[in-house]
Write a protein that holds these residues in place. Structure first.
Motif, PDB file in Angstrom:
ATOM      1  N   ILE A 119       0.834  -1.200   0.000  1.00 56.39           N
ATOM      2  CA  ILE A 119       0.000   0.000   0.000  1.00 56.39           C
ATOM      3  C   ILE A 119       0.872   1.254   0.000  1.00 56.39           C
ATOM      4  O   ILE A 119       0.614   2.209  -0.717  1.00 56.39           O
ATOM      5  N   GLY A 120       1.936   1.227   0.791  1.00 63.07           N
ATOM      6  CA  GLY A 120       2.855   2.359   0.826  1.00 63.07           C
ATOM      7  C   GLY A 120       3.641   2.386   2.117  1.00 63.07           C
ATOM      8  O   GLY A 120       3.232   1.834   3.139  1.00 63.07           O
ATOM      9  N   LEU A 121       4.802   3.024   2.072  1.00 63.59           N
ATOM     10  CA  LEU A 121       5.601   3.240   3.270  1.00 63.59           C
ATOM     11  C   LEU A 121       4.951   4.342   4.100  1.00 63.59           C
ATOM     12  O   LEU A 121       4.201   5.177   3.581  1.00 63.59           O
ATOM     13  N   VAL A 122       5.249   4.362   5.404  1.00 67.28           N
ATOM     14  CA  VAL A 122       4.598   5.296   6.322  1.00 67.28           C
ATOM     15  C   VAL A 122       5.601   6.253   6.965  1.00 67.28           C
ATOM     16  O   VAL A 122       5.478   7.472   6.871  1.00 67.28           O
ATOM     17  N   THR A 123       6.594   5.700   7.604  1.00 67.59           N
ATOM     18  CA  THR A 123       7.589   6.522   8.286  1.00 67.59           C
ATOM     19  C   THR A 123       8.833   5.690   8.530  1.00 67.59           C
ATOM     20  O   THR A 123       8.795   4.458   8.484  1.00 67.59           O
ATOM     21  N   ASN A 124       9.946   6.360   8.754  1.00 65.45           N
ATOM     22  CA  ASN A 124      11.200   5.684   9.089  1.00 65.45           C
ATOM     23  C   ASN A 124      11.647   6.240  10.433  1.00 65.45           C
ATOM     24  O   ASN A 124      12.141   7.369  10.513  1.00 65.45           O
ATOM     25  N   VAL A 125      11.442   5.458  11.472  1.00 65.69           N
ATOM     26  CA  VAL A 125      11.681   5.929  12.837  1.00 65.69           C
ATOM     27  C   VAL A 125      13.145   5.707  13.233  1.00 65.69           C
ATOM     28  O   VAL A 125      13.647   4.593  13.130  1.00 65.69           O
ATOM     29  N   PRO A 126      13.826   6.752  13.683  1.00 68.06           N
ATOM     30  CA  PRO A 126      15.210   6.589  14.140  1.00 68.06           C
ATOM     31  C   PRO A 126      15.279   5.713  15.383  1.00 68.06           C
ATOM     32  O   PRO A 126      14.303   5.557  16.117  1.00 68.06           O
ATOM     33  N   MET A 127      16.452   5.158  15.612  1.00 69.28           N
ATOM     34  CA  MET A 127      16.706   4.376  16.819  1.00 69.28           C
ATOM     35  C   MET A 127      17.621   5.167  17.747  1.00 69.28           C
ATOM     36  O   MET A 127      18.386   6.023  17.302  1.00 69.28           O
ATOM     37  N   THR A 128      17.535   4.868  19.017  1.00 67.44           N
ATOM     38  CA  THR A 128      18.418   5.480  20.010  1.00 67.44           C
ATOM     39  C   THR A 128      19.099   4.388  20.821  1.00 67.44           C
ATOM     40  O   THR A 128      18.492   3.353  21.107  1.00 67.44           O
ATOM     41  N   VAL A 129      20.335   4.618  21.180  1.00 64.24           N
ATOM     42  CA  VAL A 129      21.057   3.707  22.065  1.00 64.24           C
ATOM     43  C   VAL A 129      20.940   4.286  23.468  1.00 64.24           C
ATOM     44  O   VAL A 129      21.334   5.432  23.720  1.00 64.24           O
ATOM     45  N   ILE A 130      20.360   3.497  24.378  1.00 62.46           N
ATOM     46  CA  ILE A 130      20.108   3.968  25.736  1.00 62.46           C
ATOM     47  C   ILE A 130      20.589   2.931  26.753  1.00 62.46           C
ATOM     48  O   ILE A 130      20.863   1.783  26.398  1.00 62.46           O
ATOM     49  N   ALA A 131      20.672   3.353  28.022  1.00 65.14           N
ATOM     50  CA  ALA A 131      21.094   2.444  29.093  1.00 65.14           C
ATOM     51  C   ALA A 131      20.424   2.842  30.398  1.00 65.14           C
ATOM     52  O   ALA A 131      19.837   3.931  30.508  1.00 65.14           O
ATOM     53  N   ARG A 132      20.519   1.945  31.372  1.00 66.25           N
ATOM     54  CA  ARG A 132      20.041   2.307  32.705  1.00 66.25           C
ATOM     55  C   ARG A 132      20.793   3.569  33.133  1.00 66.25           C
ATOM     56  O   ARG A 132      21.948   3.785  32.757  1.00 66.25           O
ATOM     57  N   LYS A 133      20.125   4.408  33.907  1.00 68.22           N
ATOM     58  CA  LYS A 133      20.674   5.743  34.168  1.00 68.22           C
ATOM     59  C   LYS A 133      21.968   5.739  34.976  1.00 68.22           C
ATOM     60  O   LYS A 133      22.718   6.717  34.948  1.00 68.22           O
ATOM     61  N   ASP A 134      22.268   4.620  35.667  1.00 72.11           N
ATOM     62  CA  ASP A 134      23.507   4.565  36.447  1.00 72.11           C
ATOM     63  C   ASP A 134      24.582   3.701  35.772  1.00 72.11           C
ATOM     64  O   ASP A 134      25.558   3.304  36.401  1.00 72.11           O
ATOM     65  N   PHE A 135      24.407   3.414  34.471  1.00 68.68           N
ATOM     66  CA  PHE A 135      25.402   2.622  33.753  1.00 68.68           C
ATOM     67  C   PHE A 135      26.699   3.426  33.651  1.00 68.68           C
ATOM     68  O   PHE A 135      26.674   4.642  33.450  1.00 68.68           O
ATOM     69  N   GLU A 136      27.826   2.745  33.790  1.00 65.65           N
ATOM     70  CA  GLU A 136      29.114   3.432  33.915  1.00 65.65           C
ATOM     71  C   GLU A 136      29.494   4.334  32.741  1.00 65.65           C
ATOM     72  O   GLU A 136      29.918   5.480  32.958  1.00 65.65           O
ATOM     73  N   PRO A 137      29.387   3.908  31.491  1.00 66.17           N
ATOM     74  CA  PRO A 137      29.797   4.782  30.378  1.00 66.17           C
ATOM     75  C   PRO A 137      28.925   6.034  30.291  1.00 66.17           C
ATOM     76  O   PRO A 137      27.710   5.979  30.526  1.00 66.17           O
ATOM     77  N   ASN A 138      29.550   7.161  29.940  1.00 66.93           N
ATOM     78  CA  ASN A 138      28.819   8.423  29.838  1.00 66.93           C
ATOM     79  C   ASN A 138      28.679   8.939  28.414  1.00 66.93           C
ATOM     80  O   ASN A 138      27.858   9.820  28.154  1.00 66.93           O
ATOM     81  N   THR A 139      29.458   8.415  27.484  1.00 74.45           N
ATOM     82  CA  THR A 139      29.366   8.807  26.086  1.00 74.45           C
ATOM     83  C   THR A 139      29.265   7.558  25.224  1.00 74.45           C
ATOM     84  O   THR A 139      29.545   6.444  25.695  1.00 74.45           O
TER      85      THR A 139
END
Length: 327
Positions: A119-139
Motif C-alpha cells: 500500500i505504501g511506506l509510512v515513516t522511518n523511525v530513528p533508533m536510540t542507544v540507551i542504558a540504565r541511568k547509572d550505567f558506567e559509560p557516559n558517552t
C-alpha cells in the motif's frame, strides 16, 4: 434453442457477478477497515498506526480499527493478514521486521513479496542507544569501549526475535565485532521496565518509545542511529559523529493488504494513507516522537515493494552471520 438459452442465462449471470464485484470495489469501503498491528498496544508500531488511523478513517468514510495481534516476532499477524480475504477490509501495519522475517524464520508461513499487495511506506523511525541511568559509560565512545572490554558481563535487552530492538542490537554488535549477553522480552514494554529498574544494562529502540525517557532523565541516552541529529533530541550525537559510521539503522513502517486485493481498493487505501501523512496532527505528533512521515512518492505501492526487496537483501547476511534464526 434450450442450450442457447442456458448459455445466455449463464453469461448474463457471470456479467451480473462481475458487475457486482466491480460495484463493490468502486463502493469500497462499506464497513470498518481493520489495521492489524503485530505488536502489543502502546508500543512504537502501535503508536504510529493509531496516529494515522483517524485521518485515514476520515478519508475512507469508514472507521479504521486497530487490532493488536502480538507474538512470534510479528509473524502471527503477518500470517493472519496473508490468509485474510483479499477485499481490503483487513490490512497489516508492519515495520522493518517484514524484511528480516524470511531469514529469521526458516519456516515462515508467508512470502513478504508474494503474499501481499503493498500500500505504501509510512515513516522511518530513528533508533536510540540507551542504558540504565547509572550505567558506567557516559558517552557513546565510552559505551563501545566498555562493551568490548566487559562483553561477558554486559546485558542487552530486546523485545524478542525480529523486534526492532533485536535487529538494532545485531547491527551494533556486528559493527563493534563483539557479542554480549542478550535478554529477550515479550515486547518493548517489559524490556523498558527492566531497563528502568536496572535489571539490564542497555538497549536500542525507536524514538517513539525512548524520547520521553531520555528527556526526563529516566534512562541514559548515548546516540541516535541516523545521519543527522534529531530536533527532538538535539543533544544526542549521531553514531557517525561518535565514530561508528557503519552503525546506522531506522525502523521503517509500511502498510500491506493480502495478495489479490483489487487495484481499485489498493488505490483507495494508498490515497487514504497519503492523506493521513499530510495531516497536521500526524506531522506534529511524529515530530514529537522524533520522526517524520515519508514523502508522498515513498507512500506508494511501487516504492514500498522496491524498498522491501532491498531491505530483505540487506539484512539476510547480517542475520545469517549472527546465527540468530528462530527455531
Amino acid at each position: 434453442m434450450k442450450k442457447l438459452t442456458t448459455a445466455l442465462l449463464a453469461a448474463a449471470a457471470m456479467t451480473s457477478v462481475s458487475a457486482g464485484i466491480a460495484f463493490a470495489q468502486a463502493d469500497y469501503p462499506t464497513s470498518p477497515v481493520t489495521i492489524v498491528v503485530p505488536f502489543a498496544a502502546g508500543g512504537p508500531t502501535d503508536t504510529v498506526t493509531r496516529l494515522i488511523a483517524e485521518p485515514m478513517s476520515a478519508e475512507l468514510g469508514q472507521q479504521v480499527i486497530v487490532q493488536n495481534v502480538a507474538g512470534a516476532g510479528g509473524t502471527l499477524a503477518g500470517t493472519q493478514v496473508a490468509n485474510a480475504p483479499a477485499d481490503g477490509y483487513q490490512i497489516l501495519m508492519h515495520h522493518i521486521g517484514m524484511s528480516t522475517a524470511p531469514t529469521l524464520y526458516p519456516d515462515l508461513a508467508y512470502n513478504p513479496l508474494e503474499d501481499f499487495e503493498m500500500i505504501g511506506l509510512v515513516t522511518n523511525v530513528p533508533m536510540t542507544v540507551i542504558a540504565r541511568k547509572d550505567f558506567e559509560p557516559n558517552t557513546f565512545e565510552e559505551l563501545v569501549t566498555y562493551v568490548q572490554e566487559n562483553a561477558d558481563s554486559v546485558t542487552y535487552a530486546n523485545a524478542g526475535i525480529g523486534a526492532a530492538s533485536h535487529l538494532c542490537g545485531l547491527l551494533f554488535m556486528s559493527a563493534i565485532d563483539t557479542q554480549v549477553t542478550t535478554v529477550p522480552y515479550q515486547g518493548t514494554g517489559p524490556a523498558m521496565t527492566d531497563l528502568l529498574g536496572g535489571q539490564v544494562d542497555f538497549m536500542c529502540d525507536q524514538t517513539t518509545n525512548t524520547t520521553g525517557q531520555i528527556t526526563s532523565g529516566e534512562v541514559k541516552g548515548y546516540a541516535v542511529t541516523t545521519p543527522d541529529r534529531l530536533d527532538a533530541l538535539p543533544d544526542l550525537p549521531t553514531t557517525a559523529e561518535a565514530g561508528l559510521e557503519e552503525f546506522q539503522v531506522g525502523v521503517w513502517h509500511g502498510l500491506y493488504a493480502p495478495a489479490g486485493t483489487p487495484p481499485e481498493v489498493i488505490e483507495k487505501l494508498t490515497a487514504a494513507l497519503q492523506t493521513a501523512l499530510q495531516d497536521e496532527n500526524v506531522i506534529t505528533r511524529f515530530a514529537e516522537l522524533g520522526t517524520v512521515p515519508v514523502s508522498l512518492e515513498e507512500a506508494t505501492p511501487e516504492a514500498h515493494e522496491a524498498y522491501l526487496a532491498e531491505q530483505i537483501d540487506l539484512w539476510a547476511p547480517i542475520i545469517e552471520a549472527a546465527g540468530e534464526m528462530a527455531q
